[in-house]
Motif scaffolding. Structure first.
Motif, mmCIF file in Angstrom:
data_model
loop_
_atom_site.group_PDB
_atom_site.id
_atom_site.type_symbol
_atom_site.label_atom_id
_atom_site.label_comp_id
_atom_site.label_asym_id
_atom_site.label_seq_id
_atom_site.Cartn_x
_atom_site.Cartn_y
_atom_site.Cartn_z
ATOM 1 N N TYR A 1 0.810 -1.212 0.000
ATOM 2 C CA TYR A 1 0.000 0.000 0.000
ATOM 3 C C TYR A 1 0.850 1.272 0.000
ATOM 4 O O TYR A 1 0.329 2.368 0.172
ATOM 5 N N GLU A 2 2.166 1.104 -0.161
ATOM 6 C CA GLU A 2 3.099 2.219 -0.276
ATOM 7 C C GLU A 2 2.964 3.193 0.898
ATOM 8 O O GLU A 2 2.954 4.422 0.744
ATOM 9 N N VAL A 3 2.860 2.625 2.095
ATOM 10 C CA VAL A 3 2.747 3.433 3.315
ATOM 11 C C VAL A 3 4.043 4.202 3.543
ATOM 12 O O VAL A 3 5.140 3.641 3.435
ATOM 13 N N ASN A 4 3.908 5.489 3.858
ATOM 14 C CA ASN A 4 5.105 6.296 4.121
ATOM 15 C C ASN A 4 5.073 6.984 5.480
ATOM 16 O O ASN A 4 5.959 7.779 5.801
ATOM 17 N N CYS A 5 4.049 6.677 6.298
ATOM 18 C CA CYS A 5 4.006 7.208 7.661
ATOM 19 C C CYS A 5 3.172 6.279 8.532
ATOM 20 O O CYS A 5 1.976 6.083 8.264
ATOM 21 N N VAL A 6 3.782 5.706 9.563
ATOM 22 C CA VAL A 6 3.091 4.827 10.498
ATOM 23 C C VAL A 6 2.851 5.583 11.797
ATOM 24 O O VAL A 6 3.798 6.091 12.407
ATOM 25 N N GLY B 1 12.091 -4.346 7.655
ATOM 26 C CA GLY B 1 12.422 -3.639 6.421
ATOM 27 C C GLY B 1 11.700 -2.341 6.153
ATOM 28 O O GLY B 1 11.973 -1.695 5.138
ATOM 29 N N TYR B 2 10.786 -1.922 7.028
ATOM 30 C CA TYR B 2 10.090 -0.658 6.778
ATOM 31 C C TYR B 2 11.045 0.505 7.037
ATOM 32 O O TYR B 2 11.634 0.613 8.105
ATOM 33 N N ALA B 3 11.188 1.392 6.049
ATOM 34 C CA ALA B 3 12.153 2.488 6.147
ATOM 35 C C ALA B 3 11.498 3.858 6.165
ATOM 36 O O ALA B 3 12.197 4.874 6.193
ATOM 37 N N GLY B 4 10.164 3.919 6.142
ATOM 38 C CA GLY B 4 9.468 5.198 6.109
ATOM 39 C C GLY B 4 9.377 5.849 7.476
ATOM 40 O O GLY B 4 9.977 5.408 8.456
ATOM 41 N N ARG B 5 8.576 6.905 7.555
ATOM 42 C CA ARG B 5 8.435 7.656 8.800
ATOM 43 C C ARG B 5 7.608 6.880 9.816
ATOM 44 O O ARG B 5 6.623 6.220 9.468
ATOM 45 N N ILE B 6 8.022 6.974 11.081
ATOM 46 C CA ILE B 6 7.262 6.427 12.208
ATOM 47 C C ILE B 6 7.025 7.562 13.187
ATOM 48 O O ILE B 6 7.951 8.305 13.528
ATOM 49 N N ASP C 1 17.616 7.639 14.725
ATOM 50 C CA ASP C 1 16.719 7.290 13.617
ATOM 51 C C ASP C 1 15.996 8.569 13.209
ATOM 52 O O ASP C 1 14.999 8.955 13.821
ATOM 53 N N PRO C 2 16.471 9.259 12.179
ATOM 54 C CA PRO C 2 15.898 10.571 11.828
ATOM 55 C C PRO C 2 14.459 10.503 11.347
ATOM 56 O O PRO C 2 13.771 11.536 11.331
ATOM 57 N N ASP C 3 13.988 9.335 10.961
ATOM 58 C CA ASP C 3 12.610 9.203 10.492
ATOM 59 C C ASP C 3 11.685 8.607 11.546
ATOM 60 O O ASP C 3 10.620 8.090 11.221
ATOM 61 N N TRP C 4 12.089 8.680 12.810
ATOM 62 C CA TRP C 4 11.263 8.193 13.910
ATOM 63 C C TRP C 4 11.088 9.336 14.901
ATOM 64 O O TRP C 4 12.023 9.746 15.579
ATOM 65 N N PRO D 1 -0.751 7.193 5.186
ATOM 66 C CA PRO D 1 -0.525 6.778 6.572
ATOM 67 C C PRO D 1 -1.194 5.456 6.932
ATOM 68 O O PRO D 1 -2.193 5.044 6.330
ATOM 69 N N TYR D 2 -0.624 4.815 7.951
ATOM 70 C CA TYR D 2 -1.135 3.565 8.534
ATOM 71 C C TYR D 2 -1.240 3.784 10.030
ATOM 72 O O TYR D 2 -0.335 4.359 10.655
ATOM 73 N N LEU D 3 -2.341 3.330 10.631
ATOM 74 C CA LEU D 3 -2.605 3.583 12.046
ATOM 75 C C LEU D 3 -2.502 2.295 12.856
ATOM 76 O O LEU D 3 -3.288 1.370 12.667
#
Length: 334
Positions: free
Chosen positions: A127-132, A150-155, A175-178, A247-249
């Motif tokens: 689903y090409e999620v880019n923010c969890v 393996g998820y590398a997007g924003r958290i 982790d700059p994306d967390w 986003p994913y919730l």
């Protein structure tokens, strides 16, 4: 007549260098710790550090061996005792210690945790999620699991209790994306009391009679004042800088997930998927049953892709809670 090569091999140990002679023209040289050559099978050897913790080698398939090392005094499974279980037509194999296989409940729950994480990782990619949104982050266990898979997007993690947040903040360092926030999410912006002596089961709700019977930790009654905000009020800041947010919730708030979801308001439809801990047996007073939670999520366009047991009663086998994974099928990329 000894060759120069063999002479050098015999000289090296006098200089404090360890040598394992593998044959003509081949040797393993190491600076620290003795090494030993362990036969694994036809045409295969293992070179390992020797010590008080022995190695055990078991064949688990054609041209496949399992090498294990236990703690001092820990019994090792004898050769051949490990079981290799084929996972259908996936090409994968599960290697089982007979002692682990004998604990049916423990094995099932461990497998469910892994399968859930594996499934979620695949959905995030599909689903090409880019923010969890990691709601009820505790000390960051869920986010770290996402990274391992393996998820590398924003958290974006939310944890309202001070002690857990301190550990969460430390876990996210480097982790700059967390990003982490020291408040909880709910139906309204307000201040509430939360029980803080229950470790990973801290909740703003009191325990039910069933919960008190099941968990001794509920006998403690320490509380802490926490800040609660609505989800729709923090989404823009959380997703700032992301082009075309998807986003994913994830919610794990010990009986409070529906209140978190309500706080998304009309923006709930922006999430491509969600994950919620739903209860068949209530641990907390006022918490919804699984049927109520699932019905609410379905009414907003989400559909189930997986149900994974989180806890089960040892005596009866009944599932207490599931991790429910859902998506909006219409949100799948073309």
């Amino acid at each position: 007549m000894r060759t120069l090569y063999r002479s050098l091999l015999k000289l090296l140990p006098r200089l404090g260098v360890q040598v394992v002679d593998l044959g003509p023209g081949e040797a393993v040289v190491s600076r620290r710790g003795a090494r030993a050559r362990l036969p694994v099978g036809p045409g295969a050897d293992l070179v390992a550090r020797t010590g008080r913790r022995p190695y055990a080698v078991s064949q688990v398939g054609s041209d496949q061996w399992l090498v294990t090392r236990g703690s001092a005094g820990e019994p090792q499974a004898p050769d051949g005792a490990w079981q290799s279980v084929r996972l259908g037509s996936s090409g994968g194999h599960l290697v089982l210690d007979p002692r682990a296989a004998a604990d049916e409940r423990g094995l099932q729950l461990a497998a469910a945790e892994y399968l859930c994480a594996h499934h979620v990782a695949a959905l995030l990619a599909r689903y090409e999620v880019n923010c969890v949104f990691d709601v009820g982050a505790n000390t960051g266990q869920y986010a770290r699991r996402l990274r391992r898979h393996g998820y590398a997007g924003r958290i974006v993690s939310f944890e309202p209790t001070a002690a857990a947040f301190a550990k969460l903040e430390k876990a996210a360092e480097g982790d700059p994306d967390w990003t982490v926030y020291p408040f909880g999410l709910g139906r309204e912006d307000e201040t509430m009391s939360i029980h803080t002596a229950w470790n990973t089961m801290n909740s703003v709700l009191p325990p039910s009679d069933y919960g008190r019977d099941r968990y001794h930790r509920f006998a403690k009654s320490q509380t802490e004042e926490i800040e609660i905000r609505r989800l729709d009020g923090v989404m823009d800041k959380a997703m700032a800088g992301i082009d075309h947010p998807r986003p994913y919730l994830k919610m794990d708030t010990q009986g409070y997930d529906l209140q978190v979801f309500a706080g998304a308001g009309e923006r709930a439809g922006e999430f491509v998927g969600l994950q919620s801990e739903v209860a068949l047996l209530r641990l907390y007073e006022g918490s919804p049953r699984m049927q109520e939670s699932v019905a609410e999520y379905e009414s907003r366009g989400f559909e189930i892709t997986g149900m994974y047991p989180v806890t089960r009663e040892a005596s009866t086998g009944r599932v207490v809670e599931f991790d429910c994974v859902m998506v909006r099928a219409a949100a799948v990329p073309e």
